[in-house]
Design a protein around this motif. Structure first.
Motif, short mmCIF file in Angstrom:
data_model
loop_
_atom_site.label_atom_id
_atom_site.label_comp_id
_atom_site.label_asym_id
_atom_site.label_seq_id
_atom_site.Cartn_x
_atom_site.Cartn_y
_atom_site.Cartn_z
N GLY A 177 16.43 57.04 46.32
CA GLY A 177 17.23 55.82 46.41
C GLY A 177 17.91 55.51 45.09
N LEU A 178 17.99 54.24 44.79
CA LEU A 178 18.73 53.77 43.62
C LEU A 178 17.89 53.82 42.36
N VAL A 179 18.47 53.36 41.26
CA VAL A 179 17.75 53.24 39.99
C VAL A 179 16.90 51.97 40.05
N GLY A 180 15.63 52.10 39.75
CA GLY A 180 14.72 50.98 39.97
C GLY A 180 14.37 50.15 38.75
N ARG A 181 15.16 50.21 37.69
CA ARG A 181 14.77 49.56 36.43
C ARG A 181 14.65 48.04 36.54
N THR A 182 15.40 47.41 37.46
CA THR A 182 15.35 45.95 37.55
C THR A 182 14.59 45.45 38.77
N MET A 183 13.95 46.32 39.53
CA MET A 183 13.25 45.88 40.73
C MET A 183 12.15 44.88 40.39
N HIS A 184 12.03 43.84 41.20
CA HIS A 184 11.04 42.77 41.07
C HIS A 184 11.30 41.89 39.85
N MET A 185 12.35 42.11 39.10
CA MET A 185 12.66 41.29 37.94
C MET A 185 13.64 40.18 38.31
N ALA A 186 13.69 39.15 37.47
CA ALA A 186 14.82 38.23 37.56
C ALA A 186 16.07 39.01 37.18
N ASN A 187 17.20 38.62 37.77
CA ASN A 187 18.47 39.32 37.56
C ASN A 187 18.42 40.77 38.04
N GLU A 188 17.66 41.02 39.10
CA GLU A 188 17.72 42.33 39.76
C GLU A 188 19.18 42.60 40.12
N ARG A 189 19.62 43.81 39.85
CA ARG A 189 21.05 44.11 40.05
C ARG A 189 21.26 45.61 40.21
N VAL A 190 22.44 45.94 40.75
CA VAL A 190 22.78 47.34 40.97
C VAL A 190 24.22 47.56 40.55
N ALA A 191 24.47 48.71 39.95
CA ALA A 191 25.85 49.08 39.62
C ALA A 191 26.58 49.43 40.90
N LEU A 192 27.79 48.90 41.07
CA LEU A 192 28.57 49.20 42.27
C LEU A 192 28.86 50.69 42.37
N SER A 193 29.02 51.33 41.24
CA SER A 193 29.27 52.78 41.25
C SER A 193 28.06 53.55 41.76
N ASP A 194 26.85 53.03 41.51
CA ASP A 194 25.64 53.67 42.03
C ASP A 194 25.57 53.58 43.55
N LEU A 195 26.03 52.47 44.11
CA LEU A 195 26.07 52.36 45.57
C LEU A 195 26.98 53.42 46.16
N ASP A 196 28.13 53.64 45.54
CA ASP A 196 29.05 54.66 46.04
C ASP A 196 28.46 56.06 45.91
N THR A 197 27.81 56.31 44.77
CA THR A 197 27.22 57.64 44.54
C THR A 197 26.10 57.92 45.53
N LEU A 198 25.22 56.94 45.74
CA LEU A 198 24.11 57.16 46.66
C LEU A 198 24.61 57.36 48.09
N THR A 199 25.63 56.61 48.47
CA THR A 199 26.21 56.79 49.80
C THR A 199 26.77 58.19 49.98
N GLU A 200 27.43 58.69 48.96
CA GLU A 200 27.98 60.05 49.02
C GLU A 200 26.86 61.08 49.15
#
Length: 399
Positions: free
Chosen positions: A362-385
């Motif tokens: 899946g995605l990069v999990g560095r911010t999971m369960h943290m405040a300000n959990e977030r994902v790079a939009l480019s990562d969403l595109d890469t993972l989808t590909e």
């Protein structure tokens, strides 16, 4: 023609705006049902119950009539976000700030669901399903994990569903998309160790028996020697005491009647739950028989162990078709050779492995369960590909 915006960011925003804090459905499964049905999936939303646990709504969606069967497993429930004041943007707003989307669940793991759904939409846009595709989505991964995936898999099996492979979309990458695929997990065993003593005044210790002494002695016996050194497949087993309790006696001058320690063991495939329990009890019996709560007493330490929730077995996926094709898709898209790992905690893959080969990516999990959990939009595109290429290649391998 699609009836919704099937870009991964748009799908994710719809899911993030649903406050599905475990075990609440929060509208997330409803959003998935709408999108999946528009793609031709048959959707069911069974609710599972068990005494002493909250009711949990789940989703099973399938498309395609025959051929190899690929499942995707995930969860829409999220951990509580904490105070809004800790967040740069409200946790259920799906706010885009620069190149990132903020929100509880962006990486753990609504983002993975959004990317797989977007990838499936792309595959189906080219023609009929290349085989059978299913989504197994629970609302109980962040909770007790009793009324979720384990029962959803049983529900699917009773309907006659048989899966050839499953991909779990947990955030597996430490730093960048393409770092790591999980091909197994260590097991988990939890228990509470309680030592019985005799309550008394600290100024008159000869009239009491301090269980804290015995508890420290027994915990030391559990930690004295490593349970194993690990192997080429798994890191070493580790036992950690997590909670200490002496019965809530709120005084410095009272010896408690009993003391307890909760502990958890993350174990590799050199152990089963039964052999691990036996080793823990052997160490405790040995230490209890030769130690005393006081030097002037002859009685051994009196203890008991209460084993907690059902343990999880360690497992390793050896299916080359699943792992090889997934790793090849990751490398083709990112240029990285992913590490095949069994590190980290448990996931719902521990239930899936009893039904078919399973891998996690899946995605990069560095911010999971943290405040300000977030994902790079480019990562969403890469993972989808990556997911799109994996789906295409996996079905082609059966042709």
């Amino acid at each position: 023609m699609l009836q919704f915006d099937a870009s991964p960011a748009a799908i994710l925003a719809r899911l993030i705006r649903c406050p599905s804090v475990t075990p609440a459905e929060g509208g997330a499964l409803q959003e998935l049902e709408i999108m999946l049905e528009s793609l031709g999936f048959a959707v069911e939303r069974p609710v599972f119950r068990e005494d002493g646990t909250p009711d949990v709504e789940n989703l099973l969606a399938s498309a395609g009539d025959k051929g190899p069967h690929l499942a995707f497993a995930g969860h829409t429930d999220v951990v509580p976000p904490g105070p809004d004041s800790d967040w740069r943007h409200p946790p259920f707003s799906a706010a885009v700030d620069g190149s990132e989307m903020f929100g509880r669940g962006t990486v753990d793991m609504k983002g993975g669901i959004a990317c797989f759904l977007a990838a499936v939409a792309r595959v189906l846009a080219k023609g009929p399903p290349p085989g059978r595709i299913s989504f197994l989505i629970t609302g109980d991964e962040e909770g007790p994990a009793i009324n979720g995936t384990v029962k959803l898999l049983r529900f699917a099996a009773e309907k006659g569903e048989r899966f050839d492979a499953c991909l779990v979309g947990e955030p597996t990458n430490p730093n960048a998309i393409g770092d790591m695929i999980k091909i197994g997990r260590r097991g988990s065993l939890s228990g509470t160790l309680t030592v019985e003593g005799r309550q008394g005044h600290v100024a008159y210790p000869h009239l009491a028996e301090n269980p804290v002494r015995g508890l420290v002695t027994l915990l030391d016996a559990l930690h004295a020697e490593p349970l194993d050194r690990g192997n080429e497949r798994f890191q070493a087993t580790n036992l950690e005491a997590t909670v200490l309790d002496s019965g809530g006696v709120a005084s410095f001058n009272v010896i408690p009647a009993r003391a307890s320690a909760s502990f958890n063991v993350r174990f590799n495939d050199e152990w089963t739950p039964d052999t691990l329990k036996a080793e823990i009890l052997r160490r405790l019996d040995e230490a209890a028989s030769i130690q005393r709560l006081r030097a002037d007493r002859n009685d051994p330490i009196r203890y008991r162990v209460e084993w907690k929730e059902p343990p999880s077995d360690a497992f390793l996926t050896r299916d080359e078709k699943l792992v090889g094709i997934l790793a090849g898709a990751v490398e083709a898209v990112t240029g990285r050779t992913p590490e095949l790992s069994t590190s980290g905690g448990t996931s719902d893959a521990r239930f899936v492995k009893d039904y078919c080969p399973v891998a996690e990516f899946g995605l990069v999990g560095r911010t999971m369960h943290m405040a300000n959990e977030r994902v790079a939009l480019s990562d969403l595109d890469t993972l989808t590909e990556i997911y799109e290429l994996f789906i295409t290649r996996w079905f082609a391998a059966f042709a």
